[in-house]
Motif scaffolding. Sequence first.
Motif, PDB file in Angstrom:
ATOM      1  N   ARG A 142      64.773  75.177  34.156  1.00  0.00           N
ATOM      2  CA  ARG A 142      65.119  73.915  35.009  1.00  0.00           C
ATOM      3  C   ARG A 142      64.861  72.621  33.688  1.00  0.00           C
ATOM      4  O   ARG A 142      65.807  71.822  33.688  1.00  0.00           O
ATOM      5  N   LEU A 143      63.788  72.785  32.929  1.00  0.00           N
ATOM      6  CA  LEU A 143      63.384  71.538  32.062  1.00  0.00           C
ATOM      7  C   LEU A 143      64.772  71.520  30.910  1.00  0.00           C
ATOM      8  O   LEU A 143      64.796  70.292  30.646  1.00  0.00           O
ATOM      9  N   ALA A 144      65.080  72.763  30.585  1.00  0.00           N
ATOM     10  CA  ALA A 144      66.255  72.517  29.607  1.00  0.00           C
ATOM     11  C   ALA A 144      67.517  71.796  30.259  1.00  0.00           C
ATOM     12  O   ALA A 144      67.991  71.272  29.451  1.00  0.00           O
ATOM     13  N   LEU A 145      67.715  72.390  31.432  1.00  0.00           N
ATOM     14  CA  LEU A 145      68.825  71.749  31.942  1.00  0.00           C
ATOM     15  C   LEU A 145      68.820  70.345  32.163  1.00  0.00           C
ATOM     16  O   LEU A 145      69.778  69.502  32.208  1.00  0.00           O
ATOM     17  N   LEU A 159      67.275  58.923  21.310  1.00  0.00           N
ATOM     18  CA  LEU A 159      67.159  59.650  22.570  1.00  0.00           C
ATOM     19  C   LEU A 159      67.706  61.038  22.501  1.00  0.00           C
ATOM     20  O   LEU A 159      67.184  62.158  22.926  1.00  0.00           O
ATOM     21  N   LEU A 160      68.992  60.867  22.230  1.00  0.00           N
ATOM     22  CA  LEU A 160      69.901  62.237  22.130  1.00  0.00           C
ATOM     23  C   LEU A 160      69.117  63.409  21.376  1.00  0.00           C
ATOM     24  O   LEU A 160      69.217  64.460  21.820  1.00  0.00           O
ATOM     25  N   GLY A 161      68.850  62.796  19.980  1.00  0.00           N
ATOM     26  CA  GLY A 161      68.112  63.891  19.314  1.00  0.00           C
ATOM     27  C   GLY A 161      66.760  64.333  19.898  1.00  0.00           C
ATOM     28  O   GLY A 161      66.567  65.576  19.836  1.00  0.00           O
ATOM     29  N   VAL A 162      65.837  63.485  20.556  1.00  0.00           N
ATOM     30  CA  VAL A 162      64.685  64.046  21.161  1.00  0.00           C
ATOM     31  C   VAL A 162      64.973  65.218  22.270  1.00  0.00           C
ATOM     32  O   VAL A 162      64.501  66.091  22.407  1.00  0.00           O
ATOM     33  N   SER A 163      66.100  64.580  23.019  1.00  0.00           N
ATOM     34  CA  SER A 163      66.241  65.493  24.235  1.00  0.00           C
ATOM     35  C   SER A 163      67.077  66.584  23.915  1.00  0.00           C
ATOM     36  O   SER A 163      66.548  67.832  24.574  1.00  0.00           O
ATOM     37  N   SER A 164      67.687  66.821  22.877  1.00  0.00           N
ATOM     38  CA  SER A 164      68.341  67.938  22.699  1.00  0.00           C
ATOM     39  C   SER A 164      67.380  68.912  21.944  1.00  0.00           C
ATOM     40  O   SER A 164      67.222  70.212  22.191  1.00  0.00           O
ATOM     41  N   ASN A 165      66.281  68.328  21.255  1.00  0.00           N
ATOM     42  CA  ASN A 165      65.112  69.213  20.745  1.00  0.00           C
ATOM     43  C   ASN A 165      64.372  69.787  21.766  1.00  0.00           C
ATOM     44  O   ASN A 165      63.799  71.075  21.722  1.00  0.00           O
ATOM     45  N   TYR A 182      63.952  73.550  22.706  1.00  0.00           N
ATOM     46  CA  TYR A 182      62.703  74.309  22.656  1.00  0.00           C
ATOM     47  C   TYR A 182      62.409  74.879  24.111  1.00  0.00           C
ATOM     48  O   TYR A 182      61.832  76.218  23.723  1.00  0.00           O
ATOM     49  N   TYR A 183      62.771  74.533  25.046  1.00  0.00           N
ATOM     50  CA  TYR A 183      62.378  75.351  26.308  1.00  0.00           C
ATOM     51  C   TYR A 183      63.531  76.572  26.430  1.00  0.00           C
ATOM     52  O   TYR A 183      63.068  77.628  26.949  1.00  0.00           O
ATOM     53  N   VAL A 184      64.618  76.342  25.927  1.00  0.00           N
ATOM     54  CA  VAL A 184      65.600  77.797  25.765  1.00  0.00           C
ATOM     55  C   VAL A 184      64.902  78.861  25.024  1.00  0.00           C
ATOM     56  O   VAL A 184      64.808  79.887  25.292  1.00  0.00           O
ATOM     57  N   ARG A 185      64.364  78.417  23.724  1.00  0.00           N
ATOM     58  CA  ARG A 185      63.873  79.346  22.856  1.00  0.00           C
ATOM     59  C   ARG A 185      62.563  79.920  23.620  1.00  0.00           C
ATOM     60  O   ARG A 185      61.959  81.183  23.232  1.00  0.00           O
TER      61      ARG A 185
END
Length: 64
Positions: free
Chosen positions: A3-6, A36-42, A46-49
């Motif tokens: 959910r956090l990744a979504l 902000l885009l870069g941070v949120s994509s990281n 992270y949560y997917v991995r």
Amino acid sequence: MPRLALYALAVCALALAAAVVSFARGSWLGVIWILLLGVSSNIAWYYVRKEKNDRAAEQAGSAG
């Protein structure tokens, strides 16, 4: 997908839209949205991995 990744992906999409709008209006505030885009994509990555590694560890623990 966790959910956090979504949620992080949703923030990515919104930040991208905000950056496009900011740059289209001639504002350099779009740079903040790109950051902000870069941070949120990281965060999403992270949560997917993390979920993938947790599943692998769970399967390795139950198999042995």
